[in-house]
Design a protein around this motif. Structure first.
Motif, PDB file in Angstrom:
ATOM      1  N   SER A   1      40.361  40.923  42.694  1.00  0.00           N
ATOM      2  CA  SER A   1      41.255  40.489  41.619  1.00  0.00           C
ATOM      3  C   SER A   1      41.980  39.221  42.031  1.00  0.00           C
ATOM      4  O   SER A   1      42.154  38.309  41.222  1.00  0.00           O
TER       5      SER A   1
ATOM      6  N   ASP B   1      38.110  42.439  34.648  1.00  0.00           N
ATOM      7  CA  ASP B   1      38.495  43.205  35.842  1.00  0.00           C
ATOM      8  C   ASP B   1      38.831  44.631  35.402  1.00  0.00           C
ATOM      9  O   ASP B   1      39.876  44.854  34.833  1.00  0.00           O
TER      10      ASP B   1
ATOM     11  N   GLU C   1      42.860  47.259  34.638  1.00  0.00           N
ATOM     12  CA  GLU C   1      43.443  47.981  35.762  1.00  0.00           C
ATOM     13  C   GLU C   1      44.924  47.728  35.926  1.00  0.00           C
ATOM     14  O   GLU C   1      45.658  48.589  36.363  1.00  0.00           O
TER      15      GLU C   1
HETATM   16 MG    MG Z   1      41.556  44.746  41.612  1.00  0.00          MG
END
Ligand code: MG
Ligand code: TYD
Length: 457
Positions: free
Chosen positions: A107, A174, A128
């Motif tokens: 990320s 993500d 997330e």
């Molecule tokens: Mg991540």
């Protein structure tokens, strides 16, 4: 009530079966089949992307010779390592999958890329983290980009609606395991969801010529979770790896339709994000004043890039009956083999010694050219005599103790020469066609490990 249709999917390789089976016939894994509900919608050719798009073009065959040989459009990022790994920048319309263990920095890497693409409108979709969390991360990275948008959402339908409004130039997702399409009823992260969502992202990428980055989690054996399936769909697969205890991270190409598949980028995780490491050798070699035993420098090649790495060995008398063997960053079986070669060819009694081997920087090396340096580090620790820090080594060692030739020797020699080493030890068989006068460094050619001993000590 209509009967829901279910299928069993292997969570490892994505194979399908109509009933549960214990062992997957495709990948031979056990207990990987899980029942998933498929096809909720009757219009199975409809997807969330198509739903929200009216750019649907009918395609028809055209002559290859008539296809406009347009220069592949690439976004050059300020991240040199990423550019190199992608084969020279982000290709328009490409689908790039980045896999890696949790917490390795996927990320962070992509947010950093998103924030550094100054001229392009970037949409960073996170399933997330919340917007606040992403903001905190961006603050930590200390980067600002007016054209970077974030969206905390998991439903592909809603995501594509937003994409249609925003029309981003680059999309980051993500992670793929959190996305959910309405057209498939199984849970997020299941094979059918992952396949569906990736398929939609691929259609979006190809139809709008927008590059899409997908983050994928990996399972415990180091494969991207579930999707062998995924690896076929996407254009490029990158693996982000590194040891949690070290700060170095390696971005490796596994597959690339637009460049070499053996490229490598190196980063260092710092408190303010990832820093590009453009000259890895300088960091992987310790600049010590005093000379220690058990250290030898290997000239290895990672991808197409020469890197000089320190190998460290510790050989001590075994206290218990069975001597210990331990190795970090180097194959343990190969270490055992090299010890056996030294025992048999050189008469060294490693059988009564504990042996520990470590490759500096937490880096894993597969290049066979590191063998000679490992052997030297072992001998140096065994004899407790240091090897000059001005020497480096690059050759494979065979079972009969022969020093074998390796590929791309010139690149390795010039890297060693550039870094100011005095001598490089290579195989005699690598001398063929090698113009020694080109290099400032002294080249020592060996044919057997036995010769090493006289040359070193
Ligand atoms: Mg991540
Ligand atoms: P992250 O990108 O969240 O990993 P992934 O998405 O692969 O799960 O990385 C998280 C780790 O990186 C975390 O342990 C903290 C560390 N980190 C830094 O050391 N410096 C930083 O500037 C950032 C943003 C994270």
């Amino acid at each position: 009530m209509a009967k829901t249709k279910t299928t069993y999917f292997c969570q490892n390789c994505g194979a399908q079966a109509t009933k549960w089976i214990g062992k997957c016939p495709a990948c031979n894994e056990w207990n990987t089949y899980v029942e998933e509900v498929v096809e909720k919608s009757s219009k199975s050719d409809k997807t969330d992307w198509r739903d929200s798009s009216n750019t649907h073009k009918a395609s028809k065959p055209i002559r290859l010779s008539e296809v406009q040989a347009s220069q592949t459009e690439r976004y050059i990022t300020s991240d040199q390592e990423l550019n190199r790994v992608l084969g020279g920048g982000i290709v328009a319309g490409s689908l790039v999958l980045i896999g890696g263990e949790p917490g390795i920095g996927k990320s962070t890497l992509l947010l950093q890329v998103a924030l550094s693409l100054q001229d392009a409108k970037v949409l960073y979709v996170s399933g997330e983290e919340s917007e606040q969390q992403i903001k905190m991360r961006a603050d930590r990275l200390g980067l600002k980009n007016y054209h970077c948008y974030i969206l905390s959402e998991t439903s592909t339908k809603k995501i594509f609606q937003q994409i249609k409004n925003l029309e981003p130039h680059v999309l980051v997702v993500d992670s793929i395991q959190t996305l959910q399409s309405e057209y498939v009823e199984s849970t997020p992260g299941s094979i059918s969801q992952i396949r569906e969502c990736t398929g939609q992202l691929q259609q979006f990428a190809k139809e709008t010529n927008t590059p899409v980055f997908i983050i994928g989690h990996i399972n415990k054996d180091g494969h991207i979770a579930g999707p062998k399936v995924l690896e076929h769909i996407v254009d490029t697969v990158l693996q982000f790896e590194g040891d949690q205890h070290y700060s170095y991270r390696i971005l490796r190409t596994i597959k690339n339709r637009f460049g070499s598949a053996s490229e490598l980028g190196i980063y260092e995780m710092q408190s303010k994000g990832l820093r590009q490491v453009s000259n890895p050798s300088e960091i992987l070699l310790s600049q010590k004043e005093e000379q220690l035993s058990g250290i030898a420098v290997a000239a290895t090649l990672e991808g197409a890039r020469p890197i000089l790495i320190e190998t460290q060995a510790l050989v001590t008398p075994a206290v218990y009956g069975t001597p210990q063997r331990s190795s970090t960053g180097f194959d343990l079986r190969r270490l055992n083999m090299l010890l056996a070669v030294l025992e048999k060819r050189g008469g060294f009694k490693f059988g009564v010694k504990d042996v520990f081997l470590n490759i500096a920087g937490g880096i894993k090396v597969d290049d066979p050219a590191i063998d000679l340096a490992v052997v030297c580090a072992l001998l140096s620790s065994y004899e407790d005599t240091n090897i000059s820090s001005q020497y480096c080594f690059s050759a494979e060692v065979g079972l009969s103790g022969e020093v074998r030739a390796i590929n791309r020797i010139e690149q390795r020699i010039s890297e060693a020469s550039k870094l100011g080493f005095d001598k490089i030890f290579i195989s005699k068989y690598n001398l063929k066609g090698l113009d020694r006068s080109k290099f400032e460094i002294e080249i020592v050619a060996l044919s057997k490990v036995e010769e090493l001993y006289q040359r070193l000590f």
